[in-house]
Write a protein that holds these residues in place. Structure first.
Motif, PDB file in Angstrom:
ATOM      1  N   MET A   1       8.063   8.390   5.278  1.00 54.13           N
ATOM      2  CA  MET A   1       8.729   8.445   3.987  1.00 54.13           C
ATOM      3  C   MET A   1       8.140   9.587   3.154  1.00 54.13           C
ATOM      4  SD  MET A   1       8.464   5.276   5.296  1.00 54.13           S
ATOM      5  CE  MET A   1       9.596   3.994   5.778  1.00 54.13           C
ATOM      6  N   MET A   2       8.983  10.222   2.378  1.00 57.04           N
ATOM      7  CA  MET A   2       8.515  11.304   1.518  1.00 57.04           C
ATOM      8  C   MET A   2       7.785  10.731   0.309  1.00 57.04           C
ATOM      9  SD  MET A   2       9.393  14.170   2.896  1.00 57.04           S
ATOM     10  CE  MET A   2       9.267  15.309   1.510  1.00 57.04           C
ATOM     11  N   SER A   3       6.772  11.460  -0.156  1.00 58.59           N
ATOM     12  CA  SER A   3       6.066  11.060  -1.360  1.00 58.59           C
ATOM     13  C   SER A   3       6.983  11.238  -2.568  1.00 58.59           C
ATOM     14  CB  SER A   3       4.801  11.899  -1.524  1.00 58.59           C
ATOM     15  OG  SER A   3       4.110  11.526  -2.694  1.00 58.59           O
ATOM     16  N   GLN A   4       6.949  10.262  -3.479  1.00 57.36           N
ATOM     17  CA  GLN A   4       7.749  10.304  -4.697  1.00 57.36           C
ATOM     18  C   GLN A   4       6.807  10.173  -5.897  1.00 57.36           C
ATOM     19  OE1 GLN A   4      11.217   7.514  -4.389  1.00 57.36           O
ATOM     20  NE2 GLN A   4      10.280   6.972  -2.411  1.00 57.36           N
ATOM     21  N   THR A   5       7.321  10.411  -7.076  1.00 57.16           N
ATOM     22  CA  THR A   5       6.530  10.226  -8.290  1.00 57.16           C
ATOM     23  C   THR A   5       7.284   9.346  -9.271  1.00 57.16           C
ATOM     24  OG1 THR A   5       7.401  12.246  -9.331  1.00 57.16           O
ATOM     25  CG2 THR A   5       5.350  12.449  -8.063  1.00 57.16           C
ATOM     26  N   ARG A  11       1.724   6.670 -17.199  1.00 59.97           N
ATOM     27  CA  ARG A  11       0.949   7.549 -16.319  1.00 59.97           C
ATOM     28  C   ARG A  11       1.798   7.982 -15.130  1.00 59.97           C
ATOM     29  NH1 ARG A  11      -4.721   7.202 -16.454  1.00 59.97           N
ATOM     30  NH2 ARG A  11      -5.493   5.856 -18.121  1.00 59.97           N
ATOM     31  N   LYS A  12       1.541   9.190 -14.671  1.00 61.59           N
ATOM     32  CA  LYS A  12       2.229   9.692 -13.492  1.00 61.59           C
ATOM     33  C   LYS A  12       1.534   9.171 -12.235  1.00 61.59           C
ATOM     34  CE  LYS A  12       3.667  13.989 -11.212  1.00 61.59           C
ATOM     35  NZ  LYS A  12       3.553  15.468 -11.240  1.00 61.59           N
ATOM     36  N   PHE A  13       2.327   8.630 -11.311  1.00 60.50           N
ATOM     37  CA  PHE A  13       1.821   8.166 -10.020  1.00 60.50           C
ATOM     38  C   PHE A  13       2.665   8.765  -8.912  1.00 60.50           C
ATOM     39  CE2 PHE A  13      -0.151   4.830 -12.513  1.00 60.50           C
ATOM     40  CZ  PHE A  13      -1.308   4.537 -11.803  1.00 60.50           C
ATOM     41  N   SER A  14       2.020   9.058  -7.795  1.00 63.38           N
ATOM     42  CA  SER A  14       2.766   9.374  -6.577  1.00 63.38           C
ATOM     43  C   SER A  14       2.646   8.182  -5.638  1.00 63.38           C
ATOM     44  CB  SER A  14       2.254  10.656  -5.921  1.00 63.38           C
ATOM     45  OG  SER A  14       0.854  10.631  -5.718  1.00 63.38           O
ATOM     46  N   PHE A  15       3.667   8.002  -4.819  1.00 65.29           N
ATOM     47  CA  PHE A  15       3.699   6.833  -3.939  1.00 65.29           C
ATOM     48  C   PHE A  15       4.660   7.077  -2.787  1.00 65.29           C
ATOM     49  CE2 PHE A  15       7.167   6.353  -6.887  1.00 65.29           C
ATOM     50  CZ  PHE A  15       8.191   5.773  -6.151  1.00 65.29           C
ATOM     51  N   ARG A  16       4.593   6.203  -1.797  1.00 63.00           N
ATOM     52  CA  ARG A  16       5.533   6.191  -0.672  1.00 63.00           C
ATOM     53  C   ARG A  16       6.121   4.792  -0.590  1.00 63.00           C
ATOM     54  NH1 ARG A  16       4.129  10.560   2.920  1.00 63.00           N
ATOM     55  NH2 ARG A  16       2.428  11.729   1.947  1.00 63.00           N
ATOM     56  N   ALA A  17       7.421   4.689  -0.395  1.00 57.68           N
ATOM     57  CA  ALA A  17       8.080   3.386  -0.309  1.00 57.68           C
ATOM     58  C   ALA A  17       9.005   3.365   0.888  1.00 57.68           C
ATOM     59  CB  ALA A  17       8.867   3.105  -1.591  1.00 57.68           C
ATOM     60  N   ASN A  18       9.077   2.209   1.552  1.00 55.35           N
ATOM     61  CA  ASN A  18       9.997   2.101   2.676  1.00 55.35           C
ATOM     62  C   ASN A  18      11.394   1.727   2.182  1.00 55.35           C
ATOM     63  OD1 ASN A  18       9.888  -0.653   2.123  1.00 55.35           O
ATOM     64  ND2 ASN A  18       8.689  -1.175   3.931  1.00 55.35           N
ATOM     65  N   ARG A  19      12.326   1.645   3.111  1.00 56.52           N
ATOM     66  CA  ARG A  19      13.719   1.317   2.759  1.00 56.52           C
ATOM     67  C   ARG A  19      14.076  -0.036   3.345  1.00 56.52           C
ATOM     68  NH1 ARG A  19      16.398   5.729   0.738  1.00 56.52           N
ATOM     69  NH2 ARG A  19      15.376   7.752   0.988  1.00 56.52           N
ATOM     70  N   SER A  40      -2.124   8.057   0.177  1.00 56.96           N
ATOM     71  CA  SER A  40      -1.187   6.988   0.527  1.00 56.96           C
ATOM     72  C   SER A  40      -0.531   7.222   1.883  1.00 56.96           C
ATOM     73  CB  SER A  40      -0.100   6.869  -0.547  1.00 56.96           C
ATOM     74  OG  SER A  40       0.647   8.083  -0.644  1.00 56.96           O
ATOM     75  N   ALA A  41      -0.596   8.457   2.393  1.00 60.09           N
ATOM     76  CA  ALA A  41      -0.043   8.752   3.718  1.00 60.09           C
ATOM     77  C   ALA A  41      -0.738   7.945   4.808  1.00 60.09           C
ATOM     78  CB  ALA A  41      -0.166  10.244   4.023  1.00 60.09           C
ATOM     79  N   TYR A  42      -1.924   7.427   4.523  1.00 60.90           N
ATOM     80  CA  TYR A  42      -2.652   6.586   5.484  1.00 60.90           C
ATOM     81  C   TYR A  42      -1.763   5.465   6.009  1.00 60.90           C
ATOM     82  CZ  TYR A  42      -6.266   3.402   7.287  1.00 60.90           C
ATOM     83  OH  TYR A  42      -7.013   2.575   8.085  1.00 60.90           O
ATOM     84  N   PHE A  43      -0.912   4.934   5.158  1.00 58.84           N
ATOM     85  CA  PHE A  43      -0.064   3.800   5.521  1.00 58.84           C
ATOM     86  C   PHE A  43       1.315   4.216   6.040  1.00 58.84           C
ATOM     87  CE2 PHE A  43      -2.957   1.971   2.288  1.00 58.84           C
ATOM     88  CZ  PHE A  43      -3.508   0.949   3.044  1.00 58.84           C
ATOM     89  N   ASP A  44       1.523   5.528   6.239  1.00 57.36           N
ATOM     90  CA  ASP A  44       2.879   5.951   6.591  1.00 57.36           C
ATOM     91  C   ASP A  44       2.897   7.172   7.502  1.00 57.36           C
ATOM     92  OD1 ASP A  44       5.657   5.742   6.532  1.00 57.36           O
ATOM     93  OD2 ASP A  44       5.815   7.216   4.926  1.00 57.36           O
ATOM     94  N   ILE A  45       2.078   7.148   8.552  1.00 57.25           N
ATOM     95  CA  ILE A  45       2.069   8.219   9.537  1.00 57.25           C
ATOM     96  C   ILE A  45       2.778   7.714  10.795  1.00 57.25           C
ATOM     97  CG2 ILE A  45       0.594   9.618  11.042  1.00 57.25           C
ATOM     98  CD1 ILE A  45      -1.396   9.736   8.716  1.00 57.25           C
ATOM     99  N   LYS A  46       3.710   8.496  11.282  1.00 55.41           N
ATOM    100  CA  LYS A  46       4.554   8.087  12.410  1.00 55.41           C
ATOM    101  C   LYS A  46       3.711   7.551  13.571  1.00 55.41           C
ATOM    102  CE  LYS A  46       8.345   9.736  15.345  1.00 55.41           C
ATOM    103  NZ  LYS A  46       9.175   8.573  15.021  1.00 55.41           N
ATOM    104  N   GLY A  47       4.095   6.386  14.043  1.00 46.94           N
ATOM    105  CA  GLY A  47       3.383   5.742  15.132  1.00 46.94           C
ATOM    106  C   GLY A  47       2.292   4.795  14.671  1.00 46.94           C
ATOM    107  N   PHE A  48       1.900   4.911  13.390  1.00 48.09           N
ATOM    108  CA  PHE A  48       0.822   4.080  12.841  1.00 48.09           C
ATOM    109  C   PHE A  48       1.202   3.504  11.480  1.00 48.09           C
ATOM    110  CE2 PHE A  48      -0.864   7.394  15.535  1.00 48.09           C
ATOM    111  CZ  PHE A  48      -1.743   6.730  16.376  1.00 48.09           C
TER     112      PHE A  48
END
Length: 285
Positions: A1-5, A11-19, A40-48
């Protein structure tokens, strides 16, 4: 998933969310908090990806960048401490649930390493929003003496870029429990870490943890890799953690054989993540 803000509590936050999509009303929303030196990419790398596995089960999962990571805002050095992180994230998660989780029963926090310590601090603070449970890994009660000395000797920079060789030793430990792909993939989430949180995890957390754990009344899922290179890990330490969780509605604490600190990227990663997701579903139902 792409990082969003997003703007959360001003406060400004960046995050990743699934669909994820589910028609059920007993589904939790997962908020995942990464550890030190990883985004946050730790939780969203392909295969892991925990986010992908959650989506397959119809669970909305959001991996937040903590203050100082990605595009998540911090206003001064003091906000990079564990306690400030917990307060800032508590407020942000309440807004996330109000905006995105109207159909969800509540939140299950998943935290790794420093993110696990902060997730437990949030839980111990009794958030105003419905906390259904907290699942953590890679955070213990007793760091190694050599790590205390090493972290204390860090240069006085605001952010510390840990050498790749050191990252690999600390994240994976002994060979034979992970693939080269796992070690290469985690590097995609590797970033400099705020010095303050590295100091906090060895200097402040061990003494504060027993009181924090005692205050948590939500269910707790706790896993530590047997070959964790950052914490003293054995059956006695697992029991000591579990015994400190005196008020928890339920405590499921276990030592995982054949795994190191970053369990998600070891061979046991898929099984481990599915355990966490099953725990989240159980908490919601």
């Amino acid at each position: 998933m792409m990082s969003q803000t997003a703007l959360l509590n001003g406060r400004k936050f960046s995050f990743r969310a699934n669909r994820a999509f589910s028609t059920r009303s007993d589904i939790p929303m997962i908020v995942a908090l990464h550890g030190g030196a990883h985004s946050s990419a730790y939780f969203d790398i392909k295969g892991f990806s925990l986010l992908e596995r959650a989506a397959a089960l119809g669970i909305l999962a959001i991996a937040l960048d903590r203050p100082g990571y990605g595009d998540s805002e911090f206003r001064d050095e003091a906000e990079l401490s564990h306690s400030a992180n917990a307060a800032i994230l508590d407020a942000a998660i309440g807004q996330i649930l109000a905006k995105l989780g109207q159909r969800n029963r509540g939140v299950v926090l998943i935290g790794h390493s420093i993110g696990g310590a902060i997730a437990l601090m949030i839980a111990g603070g009794k958030p105003a929003w419905p906390l259904l449970g907290v699942a953590v890994s890679g955070v213990g009660l007793r760091p190694h003496d050599e790590d205390i000395e090493a972290w204390q000797a860090l240069p006085p920079d605001l952010f510390i870029d840990l050498p790749v060789a050191l990252r690999n030793i600390k994240m994976f430990g002994e060979g034979g429990t992970y693939s080269e792909e796992g070690q290469r993939s985690i590097a995609l989430a590797s970033v400099p870490a705020p010095r303050q949180e590295l100091i906090d995890i060895v200097m402040s957390w061990p003494s504060a943890a027993p009181d924090i754990l005692t205050r948590i009344d939500a269910p707790i899922h706790y896993r530590q890799g047997e070959a964790d290179a950052l914490w003293t890990v054995n059956d006695q330490e697992i029991r000591r953690f579990a015994q400190a969780c005196k008020s928890a509605a339920m405590i499921d604490a276990c030592l995982l054989k054949n795994s190191g600190h970053a369990i998600d990227f070891h061979d046991l990663g898929p099984e481990f993540q599915l355990e966490q997701l099953a725990f989240a579903l159980k908490c919601a139902t």
